[in-house]
Design an enzyme around this catalytic site. Structure first.
Site, PDB file in Angstrom:
ATOM      1  N   TYR A  98       0.832  -1.200   0.000  1.00 49.53           N
ATOM      2  CA  TYR A  98       0.000   0.000   0.000  1.00 49.53           C
ATOM      3  C   TYR A  98       0.878   1.266   0.000  1.00 49.53           C
ATOM      4  O   TYR A  98       1.818   1.371   0.806  1.00 49.53           O
ATOM      5  CB  TYR A  98      -0.914  -0.051   1.229  1.00 49.53           C
ATOM      6  CG  TYR A  98      -1.715   1.204   1.429  1.00 49.53           C
ATOM      7  CD1 TYR A  98      -2.643   1.612   0.482  1.00 49.53           C
ATOM      8  CD2 TYR A  98      -1.524   1.998   2.548  1.00 49.53           C
ATOM      9  CE1 TYR A  98      -3.361   2.771   0.654  1.00 49.53           C
ATOM     10  CE2 TYR A  98      -2.247   3.165   2.731  1.00 49.53           C
ATOM     11  CZ  TYR A  98      -3.166   3.549   1.775  1.00 49.53           C
ATOM     12  OH  TYR A  98      -3.872   4.702   1.946  1.00 49.53           O
ATOM     13  N   ASP A 170       0.021  -7.225   7.349  1.00 46.72           N
ATOM     14  CA  ASP A 170      -1.123  -6.387   6.996  1.00 46.72           C
ATOM     15  C   ASP A 170      -2.136  -7.304   6.304  1.00 46.72           C
ATOM     16  O   ASP A 170      -1.925  -7.727   5.163  1.00 46.72           O
ATOM     17  CB  ASP A 170      -0.657  -5.253   6.076  1.00 46.72           C
ATOM     18  CG  ASP A 170      -1.796  -4.325   5.645  1.00 46.72           C
ATOM     19  OD1 ASP A 170      -2.967  -4.745   5.717  1.00 46.72           O
ATOM     20  OD2 ASP A 170      -1.512  -3.189   5.219  1.00 46.72           O
ATOM     21  N   LYS A 195     -11.684  -0.822   5.590  1.00 46.23           N
ATOM     22  CA  LYS A 195     -12.001  -1.613   4.404  1.00 46.23           C
ATOM     23  C   LYS A 195     -13.039  -2.691   4.746  1.00 46.23           C
ATOM     24  O   LYS A 195     -14.160  -2.369   5.065  1.00 46.23           O
ATOM     25  CB  LYS A 195     -10.716  -2.173   3.811  1.00 46.23           C
ATOM     26  CG  LYS A 195      -9.541  -1.147   3.767  1.00 46.23           C
ATOM     27  CD  LYS A 195      -9.761  -0.017   2.793  1.00 46.23           C
ATOM     28  CE  LYS A 195      -8.749   1.115   2.893  1.00 46.23           C
ATOM     29  NZ  LYS A 195      -7.344   0.754   2.821  1.00 46.23           N
TER      30      LYS A 195
HETATM   31  C1  LIG Z   1      -6.082   1.370   3.106  1.00 46.93           C
HETATM   32  C2  LIG Z   1      -4.942   0.521   3.487  1.00 46.93           C
HETATM   33  C3  LIG Z   1      -4.090   0.888   4.541  1.00 46.93           C
HETATM   34  C4  LIG Z   1      -4.221   2.200   5.296  1.00 46.93           C
HETATM   35  O1  LIG Z   1      -5.382   2.260   6.028  1.00 46.93           O
HETATM   36  P1  LIG Z   1      -6.192   3.633   6.352  1.00 46.93           P
HETATM   37  O2  LIG Z   1      -7.347   3.143   7.133  1.00 46.93           O
HETATM   38  O3  LIG Z   1      -6.535   4.237   5.034  1.00 46.93           O
HETATM   39  O4  LIG Z   1      -5.251   4.499   7.123  1.00 46.93           O
HETATM   40  C5  LIG Z   1      -3.067   0.014   4.869  1.00 46.93           C
HETATM   41  N1  LIG Z   1      -2.882  -1.149   4.204  1.00 46.93           N
HETATM   42  C6  LIG Z   1      -3.673  -1.525   3.186  1.00 46.93           C
HETATM   43  C7  LIG Z   1      -3.426  -2.819   2.486  1.00 46.93           C
HETATM   44  C8  LIG Z   1      -4.725  -0.704   2.782  1.00 46.93           C
HETATM   45  O5  LIG Z   1      -5.488  -1.069   1.747  1.00 46.93           O
END
Ligand SMILES: *Cc1c(COP(=O)(O)O)cnc(C)c1O
Length: 380
Positions: A98, A170, A195
């Site tokens: 990301y 992540d 998400k």
């Molecule tokens: C969106 C996202 C983030 C960051 O998250 P936020 O809630 O936008 O701060 C980190 N890792 C991945 C894979 C993402 O899609």
């Protein structure tokens, strides 16, 4: 208990004062104390909030972990993990991840003396070779955003353990419904709860889950000292989102599979990135560590001119052109200028992220309607 039951009941006990089945939104900054130091375990809402605590218990339950911590965004959760480190410490991170994580590492933490090495995480051997005596953390995303590469979590966890290095995964793209990194040996799981966990595109939030009590105490200390905590209303929304995560993910997977196959069969499409294809380079690992392939797909057109890419991105009617992912509604995104614009072009291209890559977050609408929308935008 099975996931469907865990997700619905995670973290929610009837409210002790009224029996309310839904966790109340404790919209308060402080708590009245009987005498100095005599209180009900709640002193100040940056450190303690019952709505947040319920959500943190839910995070732990859905990731099969002991402890959950909630943050005001996904990047704030990542920020807390890096704050475990000291100047001179090294982090091995994926070369494909990301854009906001890359920006946080390079633009914020490098200047405090943390050293980041970016490697292709598809080969555990490459990680092994990047380890130095100063390596303290391995940071990986799987599947990766946006190229859908897969890291073998168990293999990397074994390397991390053998070298006394923390492994943080992540898990945003897979969600806890499809993949549980702690079970595979990771030390910390991170999510952008914005998400799939929230699932309705109405909240920004992040989370960390871990099993080790000492690690939890350090991260809780960082959470309250740095102060990037989510408000109770946002915690309520994510608690509510988690209750339907399993049914949403089932439909994301079904729709994702249909759209991936549709795109692959479309003569206007050159390449589709989706770990569910048997010829995806890491399909076997994806099968082993995930229970489904999710709703994220990237693709490139045969006519890869900037004009044609732009035209398709602006032509869908159901897929909305927007950053973010994981909501019930389908989104289309151009990583090079949107979600991954913070990565220098040269770096992006080197890692396989072209200017003409298009990323889809396939929602839970009717799959035929979604395919018809892509057909009218792409042509066949
Ligand atoms: C969106 C996202 C983030 C960051 O998250 P936020 O809630 O936008 O701060 C980190 N890792 C991945 C894979 C993402 O899609």
């Amino acid at each position: 208990m099975k996931k469907a039951t865990i997700f619905i009941h995670a973290g929610t006990e009837p409210d002790p004062s009224t029996g309310a089945i839904m966790t109340p939104i404790y919209q308060t900054s402080t708590y009245v104390q009987e005498a100095p130091g005599v209180n009900k375990g709640y002193e100040y809402a940056r450190s303690q909030n019952p709505t947040r605590f319920a959500l943190e218990a839910a995070f732990a339950a859905i990731e099969n972990g002991k402890y959950g911590l909630a943050f005001s965004s996904g990047v704030a959760a990542t920020d807390a993990v890096i704050k475990l480190l000291a100047p001179g410490d090294e982090v091995i991170a994926g070369s494909d991840m990301y854009g906001g994580t890359y920006r946080l590492f390079t633009k914020i933490f490098e200047k405090f003396g943390i050293v980041f090495k970016y490697v292709n995480m598809q080969h555990a051997q490459t990680i092994q070779e990047a380890i130095s005596p100063n390596t303290k953390l391995i940071w990986t995303e799987t599947p990766t955003n946006p190229l859908m590469n897969i890291t073998d979590i168990a293999a990397v966890a074994a390397i991390a353990k053998a070298n006394n290095i923390l492994l943080c995964v992540d898990n945003t793209f897979a969600s806890p419904y499809l993949q549980n990194p702690l079970d595979l040996g990771a030390d910390i799981v991170m999510h952008s709860a914005t998400k799939y966990l929230g699932g309705h595109s109405d909240v920004i939030q992040g989370c960390l889950v871990m099993n080790d009590t000492n690690l939890r105490d350090q991260l809780y200390f960082i959470q309250k000292s740095s102060g990037a905590v989510p408000g109770p209303q946002d915690c309520f929304l994510v608690l509510r989102g988690i209750k339907t995560l399993h049914v949403r993910m089932q439909r994301h997977c079904e729709n994702g599979a249909k759209i991936a196959q549709y795109l692959r069969a479309n003569p206007k499409v050159a390449k589709v990135y989706w770990p569910g294809f048997e010829d995806h380079p890491n399909h076997d690992i994806a099968r082993k560590q995930m229970s489904g392939f999710g709703g994220m797909i990237s693709f490139e057109l045969k006519n890869d001119s900037a004009d044609e890419t732009r035209r398709v991105l602006s032509s869908t009617k159901i897929f909305a052109l927007a950053e973010s992912l994981g909501g019930v509604e389908s989104l289309i995104n151009h990583p090079a200028t949107m979600t991954h614009a913070s990565i220098p072009r040269e770096e992006r291209i080197k890692n396989g992220l072209s200017d003409h890559l298009i990323r889809l977050s396939v929602g839970i609408e009717d799959a035929d309607d979604l395919m018809a929308d892509l057909s009218q935008a792409i042509g066949e």
